[in-house]
Design a protein around this motif. Structure first.
Motif, PDB file in Angstrom:
ATOM      1  N   UNK A 255       3.201   5.006  13.014  1.00  0.00           N
ATOM      2  CA  UNK A 255       1.821   4.609  12.750  1.00  0.00           C
ATOM      3  C   UNK A 255       1.596   4.580  11.246  1.00  0.00           C
ATOM      4  N   UNK A 256       0.606   3.824  10.828  1.00  0.00           N
ATOM      5  CA  UNK A 256       0.225   3.764   9.424  1.00  0.00           C
ATOM      6  C   UNK A 256      -0.989   4.666   9.253  1.00  0.00           C
ATOM      7  N   UNK A 257      -0.954   5.520   8.230  1.00  0.00           N
ATOM      8  CA  UNK A 257      -2.056   6.452   7.970  1.00  0.00           C
ATOM      9  C   UNK A 257      -2.446   6.382   6.500  1.00  0.00           C
ATOM     10  N   UNK A 258      -3.723   6.558   6.229  1.00  0.00           N
ATOM     11  CA  UNK A 258      -4.190   6.578   4.845  1.00  0.00           C
ATOM     12  C   UNK A 258      -3.821   7.936   4.231  1.00  0.00           C
ATOM     13  N   UNK A 259      -3.462   7.936   2.964  1.00  0.00           N
ATOM     14  CA  UNK A 259      -3.132   9.173   2.247  1.00  0.00           C
ATOM     15  C   UNK A 259      -4.374   9.690   1.526  1.00  0.00           C
ATOM     16  N   UNK A 260      -4.262  10.876   0.976  1.00  0.00           N
ATOM     17  CA  UNK A 260      -5.365  11.421   0.177  1.00  0.00           C
ATOM     18  C   UNK A 260      -5.643  10.524  -1.028  1.00  0.00           C
ATOM     19  N   UNK A 261      -4.576   9.972  -1.618  1.00  0.00           N
ATOM     20  CA  UNK A 261      -4.763   9.044  -2.745  1.00  0.00           C
ATOM     21  C   UNK A 261      -5.528   7.813  -2.286  1.00  0.00           C
TER      22      UNK A 261
ATOM     23  N   UNK B 111       0.832  -1.210   0.000  1.00  0.00           N
ATOM     24  CA  UNK B 111       0.000   0.000   0.000  1.00  0.00           C
ATOM     25  C   UNK B 111       0.865   1.257   0.000  1.00  0.00           C
ATOM     26  N   UNK B 112       2.001   1.216   0.676  1.00  0.00           N
ATOM     27  CA  UNK B 112       2.940   2.356   0.658  1.00  0.00           C
ATOM     28  C   UNK B 112       3.490   2.566  -0.751  1.00  0.00           C
TER      29      UNK B 112
ATOM     30  N   UNK C 299      -1.007   4.524   1.585  1.00  0.00           N
ATOM     31  CA  UNK C 299      -0.761   4.756   3.012  1.00  0.00           C
ATOM     32  C   UNK C 299       0.636   5.326   3.173  1.00  0.00           C
ATOM     33  N   UNK C 300       0.872   5.901   4.325  1.00  0.00           N
ATOM     34  CA  UNK C 300       2.189   6.417   4.674  1.00  0.00           C
ATOM     35  C   UNK C 300       2.424   6.142   6.150  1.00  0.00           C
ATOM     36  N   UNK C 301       3.652   6.187   6.545  1.00  0.00           N
ATOM     37  CA  UNK C 301       3.983   6.023   7.964  1.00  0.00           C
ATOM     38  C   UNK C 301       4.165   7.409   8.566  1.00  0.00           C
TER      39      UNK C 301
END
Length: 163
Positions: free
Chosen positions: A93-99, A74-75, A80-82
């Motif tokens: 932490x893992x976070x969802x991106x705008x994409x 996913x990265x 997602x991004x850390x």
């Protein structure tokens, strides 16, 4: 009469609701671009905010190595991004991106359009009845998923602590 009551009772309704949910998930999930677990993980991050990889693995019912591989994919896709944990600088932490949010929104639009197309084939009275049943079921389903939608606690935090 007892048989009719059983056919229309809470267990029969619960079974029908579970069967409908399962069928919708199986047939409406676009598996071409993303696995169900990947989409579920993105949606969880969108609802609950950034989470630890270990907490995501537990929440999605997969092993930590499997979640690590999924998050890495996913990265690479930019979904997602850390990010640093504000409560513990050693933790990411893992976070969802705008994409990632855009991909989820597009998947939802496609799913809803397909369902709407199928529903349009029903007689108007059945469409109304199904709409009423969904409006009745939705609060129940939301209560069922309430715990699932809560964010995973960051490292070192325990829910229910009375310090």
């Amino acid at each position: 009469m007892e048989e009719t009551h059983r056919e229309n009772g809470p267990r029969a309704t619960a079974h029908a609701l579970a069967e409908v949910a399962s069928a919708v998930i199986r047939t409406m999930t676009d598996r071409r671009g993303m696995s169900f677990t990947a989409a579920s993980t993105l949606a969880r991050l969108e609802r609950g905010g950034p989470a630890r990889l270990t907490a995501l693995a537990v929440a999605e019912g997969v092993t930590q190595p499997s979640m690590t591989q999924l998050v890495q994919r996913l990265e690479r896709q930019g979904l997602v991004t850390r990010v640093g944990d504000p409560g513990d600088g050693r933790v990411s932490l893992v976070a969802v991106t705008d994409t990632g949010r855009d991909v989820l929104a597009e998947r939802r639009r496609a799913r809803d359009a397909r369902l709407a197309e199928l529903l349009a084939g029903l007689p108007v009275e059945q469409q109304r009845e199904l709409g009423a049943a969904m409006r009745t079921a939705l609060p129940l389903v939301r209560r069922m998923t309430e715990d699932d939608a809560r964010p995973c606690p960051p490292a070192g935090q325990h829910t229910g602590s009375t310090r």
